[in-house]
Design an enzyme around this catalytic site. Structure first.
Site, PDB file in Angstrom:
ATOM      1  N   ASN A 163       0.994  -0.900  -0.394  1.00  0.00           N
ATOM      2  CA  ASN A 163      -0.219   0.136   0.159  1.00  0.00           C
ATOM      3  C   ASN A 163       0.450   1.056  -0.153  1.00  0.00           C
ATOM      4  O   ASN A 163       1.631   1.536   1.133  1.00  0.00           O
ATOM      5  CB  ASN A 163      -1.418   0.372   1.442  1.00  0.00           C
ATOM      6  CG  ASN A 163      -2.063   1.354   1.566  1.00  0.00           C
ATOM      7  OD1 ASN A 163      -1.807   1.917   0.606  1.00  0.00           O
ATOM      8  ND2 ASN A 163      -2.184   1.080   2.573  1.00  0.00           N
ATOM      9  N   LYS A 187       0.426   3.972  -0.026  1.00  0.00           N
ATOM     10  CA  LYS A 187      -0.552   5.575   0.048  1.00  0.00           C
ATOM     11  C   LYS A 187      -0.030   6.684  -0.651  1.00  0.00           C
ATOM     12  O   LYS A 187       0.253   6.610  -1.981  1.00  0.00           O
ATOM     13  CB  LYS A 187      -0.226   5.896   1.564  1.00  0.00           C
ATOM     14  CG  LYS A 187       0.392   4.699   2.625  1.00  0.00           C
ATOM     15  CD  LYS A 187      -0.193   4.408   4.032  1.00  0.00           C
ATOM     16  CE  LYS A 187      -0.545   3.185   4.979  1.00  0.00           C
ATOM     17  NZ  LYS A 187      -0.288   3.068   6.062  1.00  0.00           N
ATOM     18  N   HIS A 222      -9.355   1.078   4.816  1.00  0.00           N
ATOM     19  CA  HIS A 222      -8.573   1.463   5.579  1.00  0.00           C
ATOM     20  C   HIS A 222      -8.770   2.016   6.399  1.00  0.00           C
ATOM     21  O   HIS A 222      -9.337   3.230   6.286  1.00  0.00           O
ATOM     22  CB  HIS A 222      -7.237   1.832   4.210  1.00  0.00           C
ATOM     23  CG  HIS A 222      -6.281   1.460   4.932  1.00  0.00           C
ATOM     24  ND1 HIS A 222      -5.712   2.432   6.231  1.00  0.00           N
ATOM     25  CD2 HIS A 222      -4.817   0.938   5.330  1.00  0.00           C
ATOM     26  CE1 HIS A 222      -4.110   2.781   6.347  1.00  0.00           C
ATOM     27  NE2 HIS A 222      -3.889   1.719   5.700  1.00  0.00           N
ATOM     28  N   GLU A 224      -7.309   4.752   7.571  1.00  0.00           N
ATOM     29  CA  GLU A 224      -6.949   6.457   7.486  1.00  0.00           C
ATOM     30  C   GLU A 224      -8.148   6.561   6.865  1.00  0.00           C
ATOM     31  O   GLU A 224      -8.820   7.591   7.075  1.00  0.00           O
ATOM     32  CB  GLU A 224      -5.770   6.122   6.521  1.00  0.00           C
ATOM     33  CG  GLU A 224      -4.304   6.077   6.838  1.00  0.00           C
ATOM     34  CD  GLU A 224      -2.909   5.484   6.114  1.00  0.00           C
ATOM     35  OE1 GLU A 224      -3.163   5.543   5.848  1.00  0.00           O
ATOM     36  OE2 GLU A 224      -2.059   4.915   7.186  1.00  0.00           O
ATOM     37  N   GLU A 249      -5.661  -4.898  11.015  1.00  0.00           N
ATOM     38  CA  GLU A 249      -4.271  -3.886  10.559  1.00  0.00           C
ATOM     39  C   GLU A 249      -4.527  -3.055  11.837  1.00  0.00           C
ATOM     40  O   GLU A 249      -5.564  -1.849  12.226  1.00  0.00           O
ATOM     41  CB  GLU A 249      -4.176  -2.595   9.570  1.00  0.00           C
ATOM     42  CG  GLU A 249      -4.010  -3.354   8.424  1.00  0.00           C
ATOM     43  CD  GLU A 249      -3.648  -2.229   7.489  1.00  0.00           C
ATOM     44  OE1 GLU A 249      -2.004  -2.874   7.060  1.00  0.00           O
ATOM     45  OE2 GLU A 249      -3.911  -1.114   7.050  1.00  0.00           O
ATOM     46  N   GLY A 262       2.257   2.698  10.784  1.00  0.00           N
ATOM     47  CA  GLY A 262       3.109   3.647  10.799  1.00  0.00           C
ATOM     48  C   GLY A 262       4.215   4.119  12.080  1.00  0.00           C
ATOM     49  O   GLY A 262       4.999   5.026  11.676  1.00  0.00           O
ATOM     50  N   SER A 309       3.330  -1.820  10.868  1.00  0.00           N
ATOM     51  CA  SER A 309       4.663  -2.174  10.612  1.00  0.00           C
ATOM     52  C   SER A 309       5.243  -2.738  10.502  1.00  0.00           C
ATOM     53  O   SER A 309       6.683  -3.599  11.226  1.00  0.00           O
ATOM     54  CB  SER A 309       5.482  -1.921  12.069  1.00  0.00           C
ATOM     55  OG  SER A 309       4.989   0.010  12.258  1.00  0.00           O
TER      56      SER A 309
HETATM   57  P1  PGA Z   1       2.767   0.453   8.311  1.00  0.00           P
HETATM   58  O1  PGA Z   1       1.115   0.584   7.185  1.00  0.00           O
HETATM   59  O2  PGA Z   1       3.766  -0.705   7.025  1.00  0.00           O
HETATM   60  O3  PGA Z   1       3.883   1.683   6.831  1.00  0.00           O
HETATM   61  O4  PGA Z   1       2.676   0.537   9.154  1.00  0.00           O
HETATM   62  C1  PGA Z   1       0.174  -0.250   6.666  1.00  0.00           C
HETATM   63  C2  PGA Z   1      -1.001   0.325   6.362  1.00  0.00           C
HETATM   64  O5  PGA Z   1      -1.110   1.560   6.966  1.00  0.00           O
HETATM   65  O6  PGA Z   1      -1.197  -0.466   4.870  1.00  0.00           O
END
Ligand code: PGA
Length: 252
Positions: free
Chosen positions: A9, A11, A96, A98, A168, A174, A213
């Site tokens: 992803n 983003k 997601h 976010e 997640e 992140g 992460s």
């Molecule tokens: P990250 O994000 O690996 O940077 O923690 C994962 C995601 O939000 O899909």
């Protein structure tokens, strides 16, 4: 045997030329990992077409990070599922955290987006997961269950066969803080149980990815767990070497 998946992803990262270069590098290194692992990259809308071109002839697949809840029409700024499908996307990330957190996506909206995805032959990668407060209060099971019941339970059996779930935990996204392999297994097994209560044996075939992460140093341990079928990768997907190294986690 459930599908093994490593999905990137991206983003809101990379300009078109950078995205193309990243995709080319993923394609070049993809052979280092068994064909049994499916790699998917999900770039921003703006360079889906160029990345699709870069992936041509490879087994690396394309996904989008979102799609509109409506089919077409006067929805300024939205991108329809039919449009991303026409550019070669096979997958779309939906729900997601976010999107839920910053853009107010609710189960109601997500039901419509799921319908649009299926109507256009896309496989949704449907994300669920609790935030830190919910985890600390011990509500993570209930939160994931509700996110699944309110959306996934509305699917037909046929649609459910074409679904990927991503667990997640928001506190791990992140932040550099990963769920332990045991925490991941515990909730993945629970999610599968919830799915089985509605879809029966088909729940055994549904890939459930871990996200938050995930990186080369922890992928093998997490992927070794029975109910973890791969990862949805954010930050580490922006470096082809790390992204591919995460896929090698299945071979460890
Ligand atoms: P990250 O994000 O690996 O940077 O923690 C994962 C995601 O939000 O899909």
């Amino acid at each position: 045997m459930r599908k093994k998946i490593v999905a990137g992803n991206w983003k809101m990262n990379t300009l078109p030329a950078e995205g193309v270069a990243l995709a080319q590098e993923v394609v070049a290194k993809r052979g280092e990992v068994c064909e049994c692992v499916n790699f998917i990259v999900c770039p921003p809308f703006t360079h889906l077409a160029q990345v699709a071109e870069a992936l041509k002839g490879s087994t690396v697949e394309l996904g989008a990070q979102n799609c509109a809840a409506e089919a077409k029409g006067a929805y300024t700024g939205e991108v329809a599922a039919s449009m991303i499908a026409a550019l070669g996307c096979k997958y779309v990330i939906l729900g997601h955290s976010e999107r839920r957190q910053y853009y107010g996506e609710t189960s109601e909206t997500l039901n419509k987006k799921m319908e649009q995805a299926y109507a256009n032959g896309l496989t949704p990668i449907y994300c669920v997961g609790e935030n830190l407060e919910e985890r600390e209060a011990g509500n993570h099971f209930a939160v994931c269950k509700a996110q699944i019941e309110e959306v996934v339970f509305n699917l037909t059996e046929e649609q459910f066969k074409n679904l990927v779930i991503a667990y997640e935990p928001v506190w791990a996204i992140g932040t550099g803080k990963t769920a332990t392999a045991e925490q991941a297994q515990e909730i993945h097994a629970y999610i599968r149980e919830v799915l089985a209560s509605k879809f029966g044996a088909a729940a055994q075939e549904c890939p459930i990815l871990y996200g938050g992460s995930c990186k080369p140093s922890n992928a093998a341990e997490i992927f070794a767990k029975e109910d973890v079928d791969g990862g949805l990768i954010g930050g580490a997907a922006l470096k082809a070497e790390d992204f591919i190294a995460i896929g090698k986690g299945f071979m460890a």
